[in-house]
Structures are given as structure tokens and as C-alpha cells.
Design an enzyme around this catalytic site. Structure first.
Site, PDB file in Angstrom:
ATOM      1  N   GLY A  57     -25.618  -2.338   5.964  1.00 20.11           N
ATOM      2  CA  GLY A  57     -24.551  -3.280   5.950  1.00 20.11           C
ATOM      3  C   GLY A  57     -23.428  -2.155   6.022  1.00 20.11           C
ATOM      4  O   GLY A  57     -23.229  -1.214   6.723  1.00 20.11           O
TER       5      GLY A  57
ATOM      6  N   LYS B 171     -20.871  -3.331  12.930  1.00 19.31           N
ATOM      7  CA  LYS B 171     -20.019  -3.652  13.988  1.00 19.31           C
ATOM      8  C   LYS B 171     -19.745  -2.545  15.097  1.00 19.31           C
ATOM      9  O   LYS B 171     -19.789  -2.858  16.380  1.00 19.31           O
ATOM     10  CB  LYS B 171     -18.384  -3.319  13.507  1.00 19.31           C
ATOM     11  CG  LYS B 171     -17.769  -2.238  13.183  1.00 19.31           C
ATOM     12  CD  LYS B 171     -16.548  -2.156  12.970  1.00 19.31           C
ATOM     13  CE  LYS B 171     -15.848  -0.710  12.650  1.00 19.31           C
ATOM     14  NZ  LYS B 171     -15.645  -0.002  13.676  1.00 19.31           N
TER      15      LYS B 171
ATOM     16  N   CYS C 177     -18.967   0.001   9.185  1.00 23.30           N
ATOM     17  CA  CYS C 177     -19.264   0.726  10.172  1.00 23.30           C
ATOM     18  C   CYS C 177     -20.525   0.210  11.168  1.00 23.30           C
ATOM     19  O   CYS C 177     -20.608  -0.293  12.382  1.00 23.30           O
ATOM     20  CB  CYS C 177     -19.399   1.908  10.194  1.00 23.30           C
ATOM     21  SG  CYS C 177     -17.697   2.539   9.613  1.00 23.30           S
TER      22      CYS C 177
ATOM     23  N   ARG D  14     -17.492  -4.824   2.939  1.00 25.81           N
ATOM     24  CA  ARG D  14     -17.659  -5.240   4.234  1.00 25.81           C
ATOM     25  C   ARG D  14     -19.112  -5.521   4.982  1.00 25.81           C
ATOM     26  O   ARG D  14     -19.815  -4.528   4.820  1.00 25.81           O
ATOM     27  CB  ARG D  14     -16.863  -4.615   5.280  1.00 25.81           C
ATOM     28  CG  ARG D  14     -15.279  -4.726   4.869  1.00 25.81           C
ATOM     29  CD  ARG D  14     -14.512  -3.782   5.675  1.00 25.81           C
ATOM     30  NE  ARG D  14     -14.313  -2.566   5.548  1.00 25.81           N
ATOM     31  CZ  ARG D  14     -13.389  -1.661   5.833  1.00 25.81           C
ATOM     32  NH1 ARG D  14     -12.775  -1.969   6.879  1.00 25.81           N
ATOM     33  NH2 ARG D  14     -13.129  -0.417   5.501  1.00 25.81           N
TER      34      ARG D  14
ATOM     35  N   LYS E 178       0.929  -1.432   0.007  1.00 30.83           N
ATOM     36  CA  LYS E 178       0.056   0.037  -0.046  1.00 30.83           C
ATOM     37  C   LYS E 178       1.053   1.231   0.036  1.00 30.83           C
ATOM     38  O   LYS E 178       0.628   2.204  -0.596  1.00 30.83           O
ATOM     39  CB  LYS E 178      -0.934  -0.085   1.420  1.00 30.83           C
ATOM     40  CG  LYS E 178      -2.196   0.576   1.147  1.00 30.83           C
ATOM     41  CD  LYS E 178      -3.118   0.300   2.370  1.00 30.83           C
ATOM     42  CE  LYS E 178      -4.383   0.534   2.214  1.00 30.83           C
ATOM     43  NZ  LYS E 178      -5.286   0.234   3.188  1.00 30.83           N
TER      44      LYS E 178
ATOM     45  N   GLU F 130     -14.315   9.947  13.778  1.00 31.83           N
ATOM     46  CA  GLU F 130     -14.562  10.479  12.499  1.00 31.83           C
ATOM     47  C   GLU F 130     -15.850   9.905  12.017  1.00 31.83           C
ATOM     48  O   GLU F 130     -16.578   9.087  12.154  1.00 31.83           O
ATOM     49  CB  GLU F 130     -13.577   9.777  11.460  1.00 31.83           C
ATOM     50  CG  GLU F 130     -13.642  10.103  10.125  1.00 31.83           C
ATOM     51  CD  GLU F 130     -13.664  11.478   9.829  1.00 31.83           C
ATOM     52  OE1 GLU F 130     -12.706  12.367  10.356  1.00 31.83           O
ATOM     53  OE2 GLU F 130     -14.722  12.254   9.176  1.00 31.83           O
TER      54      GLU F 130
ATOM     55  N   PHE G 184     -31.908   9.015   6.280  1.00 30.63           N
ATOM     56  CA  PHE G 184     -32.085   7.686   6.908  1.00 30.63           C
ATOM     57  C   PHE G 184     -33.329   7.126   7.176  1.00 30.63           C
ATOM     58  O   PHE G 184     -33.551   6.461   8.072  1.00 30.63           O
ATOM     59  CB  PHE G 184     -31.126   7.936   8.208  1.00 30.63           C
ATOM     60  CG  PHE G 184     -29.732   7.764   7.828  1.00 30.63           C
ATOM     61  CD1 PHE G 184     -28.757   6.465   7.824  1.00 30.63           C
ATOM     62  CD2 PHE G 184     -29.246   8.775   7.182  1.00 30.63           C
ATOM     63  CE1 PHE G 184     -27.299   6.567   7.504  1.00 30.63           C
ATOM     64  CE2 PHE G 184     -27.543   8.797   6.823  1.00 30.63           C
ATOM     65  CZ  PHE G 184     -26.881   7.536   7.034  1.00 30.63           C
TER      66      PHE G 184
ATOM     67  N   ALA H  39     -36.666   3.128   2.955  1.00 29.53           N
ATOM     68  CA  ALA H  39     -36.630   1.634   3.424  1.00 29.53           C
ATOM     69  C   ALA H  39     -35.779   0.824   2.261  1.00 29.53           C
ATOM     70  O   ALA H  39     -35.403   1.464   1.129  1.00 29.53           O
ATOM     71  CB  ALA H  39     -37.981   1.110   3.271  1.00 29.53           C
ATOM     72  N   GLY H  40     -35.261  -0.114   2.805  1.00 28.48           N
ATOM     73  CA  GLY H  40     -34.403  -0.946   1.783  1.00 28.48           C
ATOM     74  C   GLY H  40     -34.105  -2.447   2.246  1.00 28.48           C
ATOM     75  O   GLY H  40     -34.949  -2.836   3.224  1.00 28.48           O
TER      76      GLY H  40
HETATM   77  N1  LIG Z   1     -14.870   3.541   6.883  1.00 29.02           N
HETATM   78  C1  LIG Z   1     -15.549   4.234   7.365  1.00 29.02           C
HETATM   79  O1  LIG Z   1     -16.573   4.791   6.483  1.00 29.02           O
HETATM   80  C2  LIG Z   1     -15.493   5.025   8.733  1.00 29.02           C
HETATM   81  C3  LIG Z   1     -16.087   6.117   9.106  1.00 29.02           C
HETATM   82  C4  LIG Z   1     -15.828   6.623  10.232  1.00 29.02           C
HETATM   83  C5  LIG Z   1     -15.085   5.930  11.054  1.00 29.02           C
HETATM   84  N2  LIG Z   1     -14.491   4.868  10.648  1.00 29.02           N
HETATM   85  C6  LIG Z   1     -13.554   4.134  11.705  1.00 29.02           C
HETATM   86  O2  LIG Z   1     -12.492   4.647  11.301  1.00 29.02           O
HETATM   87  C7  LIG Z   1     -11.255   3.495  11.609  1.00 29.02           C
HETATM   88  C8  LIG Z   1     -10.373   3.156  10.424  1.00 29.02           C
HETATM   89  O3  LIG Z   1     -11.327   2.353   9.276  1.00 29.02           O
HETATM   90  P1  LIG Z   1     -11.141   2.196   7.871  1.00 29.02           P
HETATM   91  O4  LIG Z   1     -12.352   1.985   7.251  1.00 29.02           O
HETATM   92  O5  LIG Z   1     -10.334   3.525   7.471  1.00 29.02           O
HETATM   93  O6  LIG Z   1     -10.142   0.880   7.939  1.00 29.02           O
HETATM   94  P2  LIG Z   1      -9.335   0.251   6.964  1.00 29.02           P
HETATM   95  O7  LIG Z   1      -8.945  -1.174   7.220  1.00 29.02           O
HETATM   96  O8  LIG Z   1      -9.745   0.824   5.752  1.00 29.02           O
HETATM   97  O9  LIG Z   1      -7.610   0.985   7.217  1.00 29.02           O
HETATM   98  C9  LIG Z   1      -6.900   0.983   8.247  1.00 29.02           C
HETATM   99  C10 LIG Z   1      -5.313   1.041   7.822  1.00 29.02           C
HETATM  100  O10 LIG Z   1      -4.600   0.870   8.898  1.00 29.02           O
HETATM  101  C11 LIG Z   1      -3.596   0.180   8.617  1.00 29.02           C
HETATM  102  N3  LIG Z   1      -3.001  -0.499   9.714  1.00 29.02           N
HETATM  103  C12 LIG Z   1      -3.219  -1.372  10.546  1.00 29.02           C
HETATM  104  N4  LIG Z   1      -2.678  -1.759  11.601  1.00 29.02           N
HETATM  105  C13 LIG Z   1      -1.653  -0.821  11.460  1.00 29.02           C
HETATM  106  C14 LIG Z   1      -0.437  -0.499  12.414  1.00 29.02           C
HETATM  107  N5  LIG Z   1      -0.226  -1.186  13.291  1.00 29.02           N
HETATM  108  N6  LIG Z   1       0.472   0.407  11.769  1.00 29.02           N
HETATM  109  C15 LIG Z   1       0.223   0.910  10.648  1.00 29.02           C
HETATM  110  N7  LIG Z   1      -1.001   0.840   9.943  1.00 29.02           N
HETATM  111  C16 LIG Z   1      -1.917  -0.002  10.387  1.00 29.02           C
HETATM  112  C17 LIG Z   1      -4.111  -1.132   7.567  1.00 29.02           C
HETATM  113  O11 LIG Z   1      -3.051  -1.502   6.699  1.00 29.02           O
HETATM  114  C18 LIG Z   1      -5.053  -0.172   6.743  1.00 29.02           C
HETATM  115  O12 LIG Z   1      -4.279   0.428   5.647  1.00 29.02           O
HETATM  116  C19 LIG Z   1     -12.020   2.285  12.290  1.00 29.02           C
HETATM  117  O13 LIG Z   1     -12.107   2.521  13.486  1.00 29.02           O
HETATM  118  C20 LIG Z   1     -13.471   2.468  11.820  1.00 29.02           C
HETATM  119  O14 LIG Z   1     -14.691   2.133  12.523  1.00 29.02           O
HETATM  120  C21 LIG Z   1     -14.486   4.347   9.537  1.00 29.02           C
END
Ligand SMILES: NC(=O)c1ccc[n+]([C@@H]2O[C@H](COP(=O)([O-])OP(=O)(O)OC[C@H]3O[C@@H](n4cnc5c(N)ncnc54)[C@H](O)[C@@H]3O)[C@@H](O)[C@H]2O)c1
Length: 439
Positions: free
Chosen positions: A257, A263, A260, A327, A35, A151, A249, A252-253
Site C-alpha cells: 500500500g 499509484k 507510492c 495513503r 506548513k 527520488e 521485498f 509475505a503479508g
Molecule cells: N513519499 C515517498 O515515500 C516518496 C518516495 C519517492 C518519491 N516520491 C515522489 O515524490 C513526490 C512528492 O511526494 P511526497 O510524498 O513528498 O508528497 P507530499 O504530498 O507529502 O508533499 C508535497 C508538498 O508539495 C506542496 N505543494 C503542492 N503544490 C505546490 C505548489 N504549487 N507550490 C508549492 N508547494 C506545493 C504541498 O503543500 C506538500 O507540502 C511525488 O511525486 C512522489 O511520488 C515520494
């Protein structure tokens, strides 16, 4: 400001790019070496509109770089964001492995006063635990502050959301640290809510769980509508025009999923349980969500007199439009149910096909949405990608065995369907759906 972002996923990457766009020097750290290399070449490993163009611009301007060594990240940043994944673990608890790993890495490599900001979605008390990890490693308390900054960006519009957040939540136990972080965010001109760290951590779960419950509520109403001949879109319109309810929000659908909601809802149920509170509303929201897709597929099975040996076309695989993220996508649930019943599946998605192919290599994947209809007994609209709304349904119908659409997201207008001569079944309306009265 010198900013480090640890984790370059759906959250970390857009966030980091927006900071760079405002003139900050941003260094990202990710443990995934491939990456790191791709990002430094200007290639974005995820599908997220606008991100690649901004990445290339920031790389050219020299304000953005990605490394794999935490030492470099800690030497660089005055403010260090943790934006690593917290997927669902056992018993609903979030899997905090990545956060603890990063906390230990930070404790090992911190060299100067740093504001450590947790952006990952984490249980209440995580900030305290990260602080303890640093102190137990022998890091002086004068060398850091731990701040919670959850976030709220949404996949599919991540860049826009990171550039124009509707609020910024900062949870800090020391006012100075919160103010420094607000300086970084000042150019975004968004309302800031400053609170203690624990409240900030809970705000994120409370927000996502409320939204998931709102969707489950309208989906429960949709089940009533199917039984009593009402139309859930009309009911939602009537409800949503009350400003106390709001129309967001309330579509209906097939249910919620994605990476976020499932979990985060599971996590808050478990967090509540651990605190001795039974969060019954959330459990019911999950129950409604879990039965919503099965109920939809049951309607399909009824209509087709079973799906064994039948061909079903799927429009959309991503958990929502404008992302490649699968996911906890509803498509996976549908595929599993249809496969178990012996159906043949043809599927199309503009961005997520390869991710689903890795799990289900035995499906017929199409390169064009029309092709899912070839010899199909029914087509299910699973994800509401904008291109489906304007697709040529007459063309689709021409190659189908039976002109039957199951619209899981209420995308198609009744007149579109009628013109193309389809039978039409959708969520929250007794089939067939009558055209809506004009005016
Ligand atoms: N995806 C969303 O829409 C969203 C929105 C708001 C909040 N969040 C939260 O934000 C967080 C991140 O979500 P995401 O969807 O970006 O996850 P993601 O899985 O897309 O990205 C996580 C990144 O962290 C890296 N990583 C993991 N362990 C590491 C380490 N020890 N050192 C360095 N890099 C490391 C991974 O390689 C990956 O690139 C989660 O807690 C999620 O719940 C996600």
C-alpha cells in the site's frame, strides 16, 4: 550552493534538510501557509524519525528557511528542485496538476540561469513538457536546464535514505547541467547514474513496479503455502539466499500500500497502454495485491463464523512502520471490510491514529496496544511497528474474549504465541503454525 526545494512533504523536507546539513543554503517553498509557519517554528507536520531534530539544528544555523512565495525561491536558487505530489488521478494517470502549476510559476518568476530538477515521480516526457511550458512563456533557452532526478527514499527512514542513497540517478540532456547537480550530491559519496532524461524518468517507475511485483509474487506463493502446508517464510528464506533473487521485498503479508506503489504501478500500466503495450505482469501484480487482504479477512470470517457483532482489535494503521502516512494503507481496506460486515473495531497506532480518525470517527481508538484486545474476538496485526513484536501477549490475551491473533505481517514468533496460549493464523501458513525446528 544555493538550493531551492519546492514542496516540503515526505520527500522535499528530508532532502532539503540533508542539503542544508552539507552546508548549502536552502530555501524551501510550499503553498501550504500553515506548513510554512510550522516548519519555521521548528515543528514537523509529518511523523518521520530524526527530521525534527535536524530541522531545529538547521534553523538555528541559519541554513534553512521556508517561504510560500515562489518569487523568493526562484531568486534564491541556482538549483531548484520540484518535489510536489503526483497522486493517482483518473484512469491510473498521475494527477500532474501540482507539477504543471509549479512549472508555470517557475516560468513566470525565473530571473537567472537555473537548473530545474524534477524529483517528483512523473511520466516519461514530463521534463520535455516542463521545458515547453517555459519556452512557450517566452523564457530564453539559455536561462535554464531541466534535469530529472527521481527520488528513492522510503518513508520511515527518509533521512537516512537521503543521507546515504544507494544510487543517485541524474537524467539530463546537457552534460554541464548533470555535472553541476553531481557537485551538489558529491558529499554523499553515492554511486551516480547519469542518463538521458526519459530513461531517468522511467527508472523510477520501473524500480517501484519491480518491487511491487516481487511482493505480489511472494504473496501468490503464500496462497499456495496455505493450501499445501508449506511455510512461506521458509520458502522465502530458501529463495532469497540465491543472490540473483535476494531476500529483500520477499516478506509475505497483507500486500503493498502506501503513497507510492499503488499509484506508480497504476501509472506505469496506463503509460504502457498509451504507448500501445499491455503490461500484463503488472496487471496481475495488482490483482494479487487486491485479493490478498480480502482473502485474509475471509479467513478471519471463516474462523469466527462471521464477524457481525464481533469485536476486532487492529494493531497498526499506518501503511508501514515509522510513518504516520495512511495513503492507500491496508488498514483502511480492512476497516471498510469489517465495518461493512457489522464488526466493532478497536484500533491502535503509535503515529497514524488521528489521520484514520478523520476518515472513520466511529471506531474505538486506543492509546495503548494492549487495549485493542479488550473484549475482542480477534486481534489483527496490520502494521509491523517494532513495539508490537515485544508486547506482552499474555496481558493482551487476558483481556480478550477469545485468544485469537491474525498476524498480517508474520511478526510474532510461534513460541511467543504458544506461551501466551493463542490460536494463531498468519499469511502463508496453514493454521495453526507449527514451531519452526531449531538449529
Ligand atoms: N513519499 C515517498 O515515500 C516518496 C518516495 C519517492 C518519491 N516520491 C515522489 O515524490 C513526490 C512528492 O511526494 P511526497 O510524498 O513528498 O508528497 P507530499 O504530498 O507529502 O508533499 C508535497 C508538498 O508539495 C506542496 N505543494 C503542492 N503544490 C505546490 C505548489 N504549487 N507550490 C508549492 N508547494 C506545493 C504541498 O503543500 C506538500 O507540502 C511525488 O511525486 C512522489 O511520488 C515520494
Amino acid at each position: 550552493m544555493k538550493v531551492t526545494v519546492i514542496g516540503t512533504g515526505y520527500v522535499g523536507l528530508p532532502t532539503a534538510l540533508v542539503f542544508a546539513d552539507h552546508g548549502n543554503e536552502v530555501l524551501c517553498v510550499d503553498k501550504d501557509q500553515s506548513k510554512v509557519e510550522r516548519l519555521n517554528r521548528g515543528e514537523v507536520p509529518i511523523y518521520e524519525p530524526g527530521v525534527e531534530a535536524l530541522l531545529r539544528r538547521q534553523l538555528d544555523d541559519g541554513l534553512f528557511r521556508v517561504v510560500s512565495r515562489i518569487e523568493e525561491g526562484m531568486a534564491h536558487g541556482e538549483v531548484v528542485f520540484i518535489a510536489v505530489g503526483t497522486p493517482q488521478g483518473d484512469d491510473g494517470d498521475p494527477d500532474m496538476t501540482a507539477v504543471w502549476e509549479v512549472a508555470q510559476d517557475i516560468a513566470r518568476t525565473i530571473t537567472h540561469y537555473t537548473i530545474i530538477v524534477n524529483k517528483s515521480t512523473v511520466p516519461v516526457g514530463t521534463g520535455d513538457k516542463v521545458e515547453k511550458i517555459l519556452l512557450d512563456t517566452g523564457v530564453s533557452p539559455d536561462l535554464f536546464d531541466i534535469v530529472s532526478n527521481p527520488e528513492f527514499l522510503r518513508e520511515g527512514s527518509a533521512l537516512n535514505d537521503a543521507q546515504r542513497p544507494d544510487r543517485i540517478v541524474v537524467g539530463a540532456n546537457r552534460r554541464e547541467a548533470a555535472h553541476r547537480l553531481m557537485e551538489l550530491y558529491a558529499p554523499l559519496e553515492a554511486p551516480v547514474i547519469i542518463t538521458d532524461r526519459r530513461s531517468s524518468e522511467l527508472i523510477k517507475y520501473a524500480s517501484n513496479c519491480f518491487l511491487a511485483t516481487k511482493i505480489s509474487f511472494i504473496n501468490a506463493i503464500s496462497r499456495l503455502c496455505e493450501e499445501c502446508g508449506a511455510d512461506v517464510a521458509a520458502v522465502a528464506r530458501g529463495m532469497g539466499s540465491d543472490p540473483r533473487i535476494g531476500d529483500k521485498f520477499l516478506q509475505a503479508g497483507l500486500g503493498w500500500g502506501g503513497s507510492c506503489f499503488p499509484k506508480d504501478v497504476a501509472a506505469l500500466i496506463k503509460i504502457s497502454e498509451d504507448l500501445g503495450y499491455d503490461f500484463g505482469i503488472l496487471k496481475t501484480a495488482v490483482e494479487v495485491n487486491e485479493t490478498q487482504t480480502t482473502h485474509f479477512i475471509d479467513r478471519l470470517k471463516q474462523r469466527l463464523d462471521g464477524v457481525r457483532g464481533k469485536t476486532i482489535g487492529l494493531l497498526g494503521l499506518a501503511f508501514k512502520p515509522n510513518t504516520d502516512d495512511i495513503r492507500d494503507a491496508k488498514s483502511l481496506e480492512i476497516i471498510e471490510q469489517l465495518k461493512a460486515e457489522g464488526a466493532f473495531i478497536r484500533a491502535y497506532d503509535p503515529a497514524a491514529t488521528e489521520h484514520v480518525r478523520a476518515i472513520h470517527p466511529d471506531i474505538d481508538y486506543c492509546t495503548n496496544p494492549i487495549h485493542v484486545g479488550r473484549a475482542a474476538d480477534a486481534v489483527i496485526l496490520v502494521t509491523e511497528w517494532p513495539e508490537f513484536k515485544s508486547m506482552d501477549l499474555t496481558e493482551l490475551g487476558r483481556i480478550m474474549k477469545r485468544r485469537l491473533i491474525f498476524d498480517g505481517r508474520r511478526v510474532f514468533a510461534p513460541h511467543q504465541i504458544e506461551r501466551a496460549g493463542f490460536e494463531y493464523v498468519t499469511v502463508g501458513a496453514a493454521a495453526p503454525l507449527e514451531p519452526a525446528p531449531q538449529g
